[in-house]
Design a protein around this motif. Sequence first.
Motif, PDB file in Angstrom:
ATOM      1  N   ILE A  12     -25.327   7.562   5.944  1.00  0.00           N
ATOM      2  CA  ILE A  12     -24.885   8.640   5.065  1.00  0.00           C
ATOM      3  C   ILE A  12     -23.532   9.215   5.456  1.00  0.00           C
ATOM      4  N   GLN A  13     -22.945   8.759   6.546  1.00  0.00           N
ATOM      5  CA  GLN A  13     -21.650   9.279   6.946  1.00  0.00           C
ATOM      6  C   GLN A  13     -20.555   8.737   6.027  1.00  0.00           C
ATOM      7  N   THR A  14     -19.467   9.491   5.916  1.00  0.00           N
ATOM      8  CA  THR A  14     -18.345   9.101   5.072  1.00  0.00           C
ATOM      9  C   THR A  14     -17.616   7.931   5.708  1.00  0.00           C
ATOM     10  N   GLN A  15     -17.341   6.916   4.898  1.00  0.00           N
ATOM     11  CA  GLN A  15     -16.634   5.746   5.395  1.00  0.00           C
ATOM     12  C   GLN A  15     -15.142   5.934   5.166  1.00  0.00           C
ATOM     13  N   TYR A  16     -14.359   5.745   6.206  1.00  0.00           N
ATOM     14  CA  TYR A  16     -12.922   5.885   6.119  1.00  0.00           C
ATOM     15  C   TYR A  16     -12.263   4.522   6.196  1.00  0.00           C
ATOM     16  N   TYR A  17     -11.127   4.401   5.482  1.00  0.00           N
ATOM     17  CA  TYR A  17     -10.341   3.177   5.468  1.00  0.00           C
ATOM     18  C   TYR A  17      -8.959   3.503   6.008  1.00  0.00           C
ATOM     19  N   GLY A  18      -8.317   2.530   6.626  1.00  0.00           N
ATOM     20  CA  GLY A  18      -7.002   2.759   7.212  1.00  0.00           C
ATOM     21  C   GLY A  18      -5.974   1.783   6.694  1.00  0.00           C
ATOM     22  N   LEU A  19      -4.739   2.251   6.637  1.00  0.00           N
ATOM     23  CA  LEU A  19      -3.603   1.420   6.250  1.00  0.00           C
ATOM     24  C   LEU A  19      -2.515   1.651   7.285  1.00  0.00           C
ATOM     25  N   SER A  20      -2.086   0.591   7.934  1.00  0.00           N
ATOM     26  CA  SER A  20      -1.063   0.686   8.973  1.00  0.00           C
ATOM     27  C   SER A  20       0.199  -0.017   8.489  1.00  0.00           C
ATOM     28  N   LEU A  21       1.320   0.691   8.521  1.00  0.00           N
ATOM     29  CA  LEU A  21       2.607   0.131   8.123  1.00  0.00           C
ATOM     30  C   LEU A  21       3.518   0.079   9.335  1.00  0.00           C
ATOM     31  N   PHE A  22       4.107  -1.082   9.570  1.00  0.00           N
ATOM     32  CA  PHE A  22       5.076  -1.245  10.637  1.00  0.00           C
ATOM     33  C   PHE A  22       6.460  -1.329  10.002  1.00  0.00           C
ATOM     34  N   LEU A  23       7.345  -0.417  10.372  1.00  0.00           N
ATOM     35  CA  LEU A  23       8.673  -0.332   9.786  1.00  0.00           C
ATOM     36  C   LEU A  23       9.671  -1.159  10.585  1.00  0.00           C
ATOM     37  N   ASN A  24      10.818  -1.451   9.962  1.00  0.00           N
ATOM     38  CA  ASN A  24      11.866  -2.218  10.648  1.00  0.00           C
ATOM     39  C   ASN A  24      12.396  -1.486  11.867  1.00  0.00           C
ATOM     40  N   SER A  25      12.300  -0.174  11.865  1.00  0.00           N
ATOM     41  CA  SER A  25      12.799   0.608  12.993  1.00  0.00           C
ATOM     42  C   SER A  25      11.880   0.525  14.211  1.00  0.00           C
ATOM     43  N   GLY A  26      10.728  -0.118  14.055  1.00  0.00           N
ATOM     44  CA  GLY A  26       9.782  -0.229  15.154  1.00  0.00           C
ATOM     45  C   GLY A  26       8.708   0.838  15.124  1.00  0.00           C
ATOM     46  N   GLN A  27       8.814   1.766  14.197  1.00  0.00           N
ATOM     47  CA  GLN A  27       7.810   2.822  14.089  1.00  0.00           C
ATOM     48  C   GLN A  27       6.604   2.308  13.304  1.00  0.00           C
ATOM     49  N   GLU A  28       5.482   2.957  13.556  1.00  0.00           N
ATOM     50  CA  GLU A  28       4.258   2.631  12.832  1.00  0.00           C
ATOM     51  C   GLU A  28       3.779   3.875  12.104  1.00  0.00           C
ATOM     52  N   ARG A  29       3.399   3.710  10.858  1.00  0.00           N
ATOM     53  CA  ARG A  29       2.806   4.791  10.075  1.00  0.00           C
ATOM     54  C   ARG A  29       1.381   4.390   9.753  1.00  0.00           C
ATOM     55  N   PHE A  30       0.448   5.310  10.001  1.00  0.00           N
ATOM     56  CA  PHE A  30      -0.967   5.020   9.777  1.00  0.00           C
ATOM     57  C   PHE A  30      -1.522   6.028   8.782  1.00  0.00           C
ATOM     58  N   PHE A  31      -2.148   5.525   7.732  1.00  0.00           N
ATOM     59  CA  PHE A  31      -2.765   6.360   6.713  1.00  0.00           C
ATOM     60  C   PHE A  31      -4.269   6.132   6.766  1.00  0.00           C
ATOM     61  N   MET A  32      -5.030   7.217   6.786  1.00  0.00           N
ATOM     62  CA  MET A  32      -6.483   7.116   6.806  1.00  0.00           C
ATOM     63  C   MET A  32      -7.037   7.955   5.668  1.00  0.00           C
ATOM     64  N   SER A  33      -7.933   7.353   4.881  1.00  0.00           N
ATOM     65  CA  SER A  33      -8.495   8.048   3.731  1.00  0.00           C
ATOM     66  C   SER A  33      -9.873   7.475   3.428  1.00  0.00           C
ATOM     67  N   SER A  34     -10.695   8.302   2.800  1.00  0.00           N
ATOM     68  CA  SER A  34     -11.990   7.810   2.334  1.00  0.00           C
ATOM     69  C   SER A  34     -11.870   7.185   0.958  1.00  0.00           C
ATOM     70  N   ASP A  35     -10.687   7.287   0.339  1.00  0.00           N
ATOM     71  CA  ASP A  35     -10.434   6.746  -0.988  1.00  0.00           C
ATOM     72  C   ASP A  35      -9.739   5.396  -0.859  1.00  0.00           C
ATOM     73  N   LYS A  36     -10.508   4.336  -0.942  1.00  0.00           N
ATOM     74  CA  LYS A  36      -9.970   2.987  -0.770  1.00  0.00           C
ATOM     75  C   LYS A  36      -9.013   2.623  -1.896  1.00  0.00           C
ATOM     76  N   SER A  37      -9.295   3.080  -3.113  1.00  0.00           N
ATOM     77  CA  SER A  37      -8.431   2.736  -4.249  1.00  0.00           C
ATOM     78  C   SER A  37      -7.045   3.364  -4.094  1.00  0.00           C
ATOM     79  N   PHE A  38      -6.950   4.552  -3.485  1.00  0.00           N
ATOM     80  CA  PHE A  38      -5.637   5.162  -3.256  1.00  0.00           C
ATOM     81  C   PHE A  38      -4.830   4.344  -2.254  1.00  0.00           C
ATOM     82  N   LEU A  39      -5.466   3.857  -1.213  1.00  0.00           N
ATOM     83  CA  LEU A  39      -4.750   3.015  -0.249  1.00  0.00           C
ATOM     84  C   LEU A  39      -4.293   1.713  -0.897  1.00  0.00           C
ATOM     85  N   MET A  40      -5.108   1.174  -1.801  1.00  0.00           N
ATOM     86  CA  MET A  40      -4.703  -0.032  -2.521  1.00  0.00           C
ATOM     87  C   MET A  40      -3.537   0.269  -3.463  1.00  0.00           C
TER      88      MET A  40
END
Length: 109
Positions: A35-63
């Motif tokens: 019954i716990q909320t399932q979270y999905y993650g999206l990790s973006l690696f930029l050319n500058s070497g930085q990483e951006r991580f997005f976490m949401s329970s809304d899978k369609s928004f990440l898509m």
Amino acid sequence: MAVLVLTIGGILTVAFVVGWFLLLIAIFLVVRYFIQTQYYGLSLFLNSGQERFFMSSDKSFLMQIVSVLYEFMETEREGTINIDMSNRSVTVGRDLHGKATTGDKNRTY
């Protein structure tokens, strides 16, 4: 003989009582897991070497973020992509040329 019967009876009683207790704990943990909320993650690696991580329970928004990024890269446009996790919006913008007014008497040229 009576001691043997009482010993076996006592061991079985303790095993059943402890067994039921452990079974109830296991059932509780399984129900809590499902019954716990399932979270999905999206990790973006930029050319500058930085990483951006997005976490949401809304899978369609990440898509949606992935599809906007894909479309942006395929069209080879110049501009920026703004991702707002609070209101679930992804916008593609361009460089600002001209004058912008923010409404609080500040101006950007």
